[in-house]
Design an enzyme around this catalytic site. Structure first.
Site, PDB file in Angstrom:
ATOM      1  N   CYS A 279     -52.661  14.974  37.261  1.00  0.00           N
ATOM      2  CA  CYS A 279     -51.927  16.188  36.889  1.00  0.00           C
ATOM      3  C   CYS A 279     -50.632  16.324  37.679  1.00  0.00           C
ATOM      4  O   CYS A 279     -49.577  16.589  37.111  1.00  0.00           O
ATOM      5  CB  CYS A 279     -52.806  17.420  37.105  1.00  0.00           C
ATOM      6  SG  CYS A 279     -51.994  18.967  36.642  1.00  0.00           S
TER       7      CYS A 279
ATOM      8  N   CYS B 128     -49.417  16.789  34.101  1.00  0.00           N
ATOM      9  CA  CYS B 128     -48.902  18.124  33.784  1.00  0.00           C
ATOM     10  C   CYS B 128     -47.581  18.456  34.470  1.00  0.00           C
ATOM     11  O   CYS B 128     -46.653  18.953  33.833  1.00  0.00           O
ATOM     12  CB  CYS B 128     -49.925  19.186  34.182  1.00  0.00           C
ATOM     13  SG  CYS B 128     -51.624  18.797  33.748  1.00  0.00           S
TER      14      CYS B 128
ATOM     15  N   LYS C  28     -44.542  16.121  33.477  1.00  0.00           N
ATOM     16  CA  LYS C  28     -44.323  16.353  32.041  1.00  0.00           C
ATOM     17  C   LYS C  28     -43.618  17.674  31.801  1.00  0.00           C
ATOM     18  O   LYS C  28     -42.686  17.774  30.995  1.00  0.00           O
ATOM     19  CB  LYS C  28     -45.662  16.314  31.306  1.00  0.00           C
ATOM     20  CG  LYS C  28     -45.583  16.592  29.814  1.00  0.00           C
ATOM     21  CD  LYS C  28     -45.873  18.051  29.491  1.00  0.00           C
ATOM     22  CE  LYS C  28     -47.248  18.452  29.968  1.00  0.00           C
ATOM     23  NZ  LYS C  28     -47.518  19.886  29.716  1.00  0.00           N
TER      24      LYS C  28
ATOM     25  N   TYR D 160     -52.223  16.676  22.222  1.00  0.00           N
ATOM     26  CA  TYR D 160     -51.155  17.449  22.843  1.00  0.00           C
ATOM     27  C   TYR D 160     -50.177  16.574  23.616  1.00  0.00           C
ATOM     28  O   TYR D 160     -48.976  16.873  23.677  1.00  0.00           O
ATOM     29  CB  TYR D 160     -51.727  18.557  23.742  1.00  0.00           C
ATOM     30  CG  TYR D 160     -52.597  18.073  24.876  1.00  0.00           C
ATOM     31  CD1 TYR D 160     -52.056  17.826  26.128  1.00  0.00           C
ATOM     32  CD2 TYR D 160     -53.953  17.865  24.704  1.00  0.00           C
ATOM     33  CE1 TYR D 160     -52.839  17.377  27.168  1.00  0.00           C
ATOM     34  CE2 TYR D 160     -54.745  17.417  25.733  1.00  0.00           C
ATOM     35  CZ  TYR D 160     -54.194  17.175  26.971  1.00  0.00           C
ATOM     36  OH  TYR D 160     -54.970  16.721  27.993  1.00  0.00           O
TER      37      TYR D 160
ATOM     38  N   GLU E  23     -46.269  16.702  22.786  1.00  0.00           N
ATOM     39  CA  GLU E  23     -45.338  17.074  23.857  1.00  0.00           C
ATOM     40  C   GLU E  23     -44.241  16.028  24.027  1.00  0.00           C
ATOM     41  O   GLU E  23     -43.057  16.378  24.142  1.00  0.00           O
ATOM     42  CB  GLU E  23     -46.105  17.254  25.172  1.00  0.00           C
ATOM     43  CG  GLU E  23     -46.908  18.537  25.216  1.00  0.00           C
ATOM     44  CD  GLU E  23     -47.863  18.590  26.400  1.00  0.00           C
ATOM     45  OE1 GLU E  23     -48.234  19.705  26.792  1.00  0.00           O
ATOM     46  OE2 GLU E  23     -48.244  17.524  26.928  1.00  0.00           O
TER      47      GLU E  23
ATOM     48  N   GLY F 198     -55.788   8.793  23.932  1.00  0.00           N
ATOM     49  CA  GLY F 198     -56.982   9.060  24.721  1.00  0.00           C
ATOM     50  C   GLY F 198     -56.967   8.366  26.072  1.00  0.00           C
ATOM     51  O   GLY F 198     -56.070   7.585  26.395  1.00  0.00           O
TER      52      GLY F 198
ATOM     53  N   HIS G 248     -42.127  46.935  25.211  1.00  0.00           N
ATOM     54  CA  HIS G 248     -41.211  46.792  24.076  1.00  0.00           C
ATOM     55  C   HIS G 248     -39.774  46.651  24.552  1.00  0.00           C
ATOM     56  O   HIS G 248     -39.354  47.362  25.468  1.00  0.00           O
ATOM     57  CB  HIS G 248     -41.335  48.019  23.166  1.00  0.00           C
ATOM     58  CG  HIS G 248     -40.474  47.952  21.958  1.00  0.00           C
ATOM     59  ND1 HIS G 248     -40.811  47.179  20.863  1.00  0.00           N
ATOM     60  CD2 HIS G 248     -39.278  48.531  21.681  1.00  0.00           C
ATOM     61  CE1 HIS G 248     -39.872  47.309  19.947  1.00  0.00           C
ATOM     62  NE2 HIS G 248     -38.927  48.128  20.433  1.00  0.00           N
TER      63      HIS G 248
ATOM     64  N   GLU H 174     -46.369  42.237  23.004  1.00  0.00           N
ATOM     65  CA  GLU H 174     -46.871  43.530  22.522  1.00  0.00           C
ATOM     66  C   GLU H 174     -47.573  43.408  21.173  1.00  0.00           C
ATOM     67  O   GLU H 174     -48.355  44.277  20.787  1.00  0.00           O
ATOM     68  CB  GLU H 174     -45.739  44.549  22.416  1.00  0.00           C
ATOM     69  CG  GLU H 174     -44.717  44.252  21.330  1.00  0.00           C
ATOM     70  CD  GLU H 174     -43.662  45.347  21.210  1.00  0.00           C
ATOM     71  OE1 GLU H 174     -44.039  46.542  21.205  1.00  0.00           O
ATOM     72  OE2 GLU H 174     -42.468  45.008  21.120  1.00  0.00           O
TER      73      GLU H 174
END
Length: 461
Positions: free
Chosen positions: A70, A75, A78, A210, A214, A294, A434, A439
């Protein structure tokens, strides 16, 4: 788990010769799981050692680094590339907000790569300091089992040293794999993709997960021509189907060429690049071919059979609900067990279909699709979609999904609310901030559909 490992009387084992172990706990692998397990155990008073391979951005049997996949080759780097690639769209959007950009805007890939590498080197050092400050002994080298209480570490210079421990924790992670087709060695994995010397102008990506999605967005954002091939009808198999459809539409909107239901059959080197042949007979020339298909557990070099640790057919270590292996004092966590091979924030299981499997009564589905406020001015054609899944009997919100800008930041807050047992009434009574996209989650009043347990949808797209 650390407290159970240290205190559980079931796994008390006396040393045969009446001596003592070198450590209470020896950890093989200093990725996310290994670092957390060793630090936590040390905080409970255990004497802990951890071994890790020498640092390198690209992993191998003899290269790794503190922080693991990671931090070093997953992660973190990346996301740095994701940030870098997003500016092209921002520059385009800025024009409709009155910004006049005169002259060329140039992208320096090598500068980004250098800064990315500096950051992961820094983080590797941070993890080492964290372990040191926790009182954990750090040993550099490759660990393998000699028996149920002995680890042999092969040092970078080739020398070997053995250590004994009452408990052993295996946290060696996994590694990206290549598809077995002719010319597979011409392809790269995500490891190499994060450290390419030159930015590709033409990229082919195989995979619909993913990581594939990405990298398609990263390279397209940096100006490359990208072709994305995957076997199913939609990318991101296992995710919410409505979110998958939106992602596919947005990818095409960015100019990424999608090839659903298509696999690669052969790669070959040509004077102009890599020739890619698909199972449909199509041919494409690319500068880079990425296999994002994979990962495989890093268990081959651990000599698990010497201690009687059982693995499954792909080499994943078998564990029980407490991460204990078939040997009572040996434990395993993370990707090497092939359970959920993700860092916790990367995927939220309790989205639509996971929630449907858990619900015993009817499920209420609320969906909102809209054009983000910023896009109304920039004219970017990308929709945001949000979904809430609610148990009709208890009113409890079972899952939340989102596809759109700032989704990770918004969904992380939603996850806390769901863990606290928030109901739809709780959402409805919350005042929205807002104007914001977030919201929308507290203003969904119109039911999109009602699903009964007997008609839970299944998908194989």
């Amino acid at each position: 788990m650390a407290r159970k490992m240290l205190k559980d009387e079931e796994v008390e084992v006396a040393v045969a010769d009446g001596g003592s172990y070198d450590y209470d706990l020896f950890v093989i692998g200093a990725g996310s799981g290994g670092v957390r397990g060793s630090r936590t155990s040390a905080s409970f008073g255990a004497k802990v050692a951890i071994c890790e391979l020498p640092f390198h951005p690209i992993s191998s049997d003899w290269q790794g680094g503190h922080g693991g996949t990671c931090v070093i080759r997953g992660c973190v780097p990346k996301k740095i590339l994701v940030y870098g690639s997003s500016f092209r769209g921002e520059f385009e959007d800025a024009q409709n907000f009155g910004w006049e950009i005169n002259g060329d805007i140039n992208f320096n890939w090598k500068k980004l790569l250098e800064n990315k590498t500096q950051e992961i080197v820094r983080l590797n050092g941070v993890y080492q300091r964290i372990l040191g400050n926790s009182g954990v002994t750090m040993i550099e080298g490759a660990g393998s089992l000699v028996d149920a209480h002995t680890v042999e570490v092969t040092k970078p210079d080739g020398s070997k040293q053995r250590y004994t421990a009452k408990h052993i924790l295996i946290a060696t992670g996994s590694r990206a794999q290549r598809v077995n087709i002719p010319g597979k060695d011409l392809a790269i994995t995500s490891d190499e993709a994060l450290s390419l010397e030159d930015l590709p102008k033409r990229a082919v990506i195989l995979g619909g997960g993913y990581i594939a999605v990405e990298f398609a967005s990263i390279w397209k954002g940096m100006g490359a021509q990208v072709d994305l091939f995957y076997r199913k009808e939609l990318p991101l198999r296992g995710f919410d189907d409505e979110m998958r459809s939106v992602v596919a539409s947005n990818l095409e909107g960015r100019g990424i060429r999608l090839h659903p239901g298509t696999n690669l059959s052969e790669l070959s080197k040509t004077a102009d690049g890599i020739k890619v042949v698909t199972d449909k007979g199509e041919e494409i020339i690319a500068d880079v071919v990425l296999f994002a298909t994979g990962r495989t557990p890093n268990s081959q070099r651990l000599n698990l059979e010497a201690a009687g640790v059982e693995v499954d057919n792909i080499g994943a270590i078998k564990v029980d609900d407490y991460s204990r292996t078939s040997v009572p004092n040996i434990w395993a966590v993370g990707d090497v067990t092939n359970r959920i091979n993700l860092t916790p924030v990367a995927l939220m299981e309790a989205t639509c279909f996971s929630a449907l499997e858990e619900a015993k009564s009817d499920v209420l589905v609320y969906i909102s699709s809209f054009n983000p406020m910023k896009n109304s001015i920039s004219k970017r054609q990308e929709k945001t979609v949000m979904k809430l899944v609610v148990d009709s009997e208890t009113d409890r919100v079972l899952g939340a999904s989102m596809c759109g800008p700032d989704a990770p930041e918004i969904i992380q807050g939603m996850a806390v609310a769901l863990k606290c047992g928030a109901t739809k009434a709780t959402f409805d009574s919350t005042v929205g901030i807002h104007p914001s996209a977030a919201e929308e989650f507290v203003t969904m009043r119109t039911l999109t559909r009602r699903v009964s347990p007997a008609s839970k949808p299944k998908t194989n797209l």
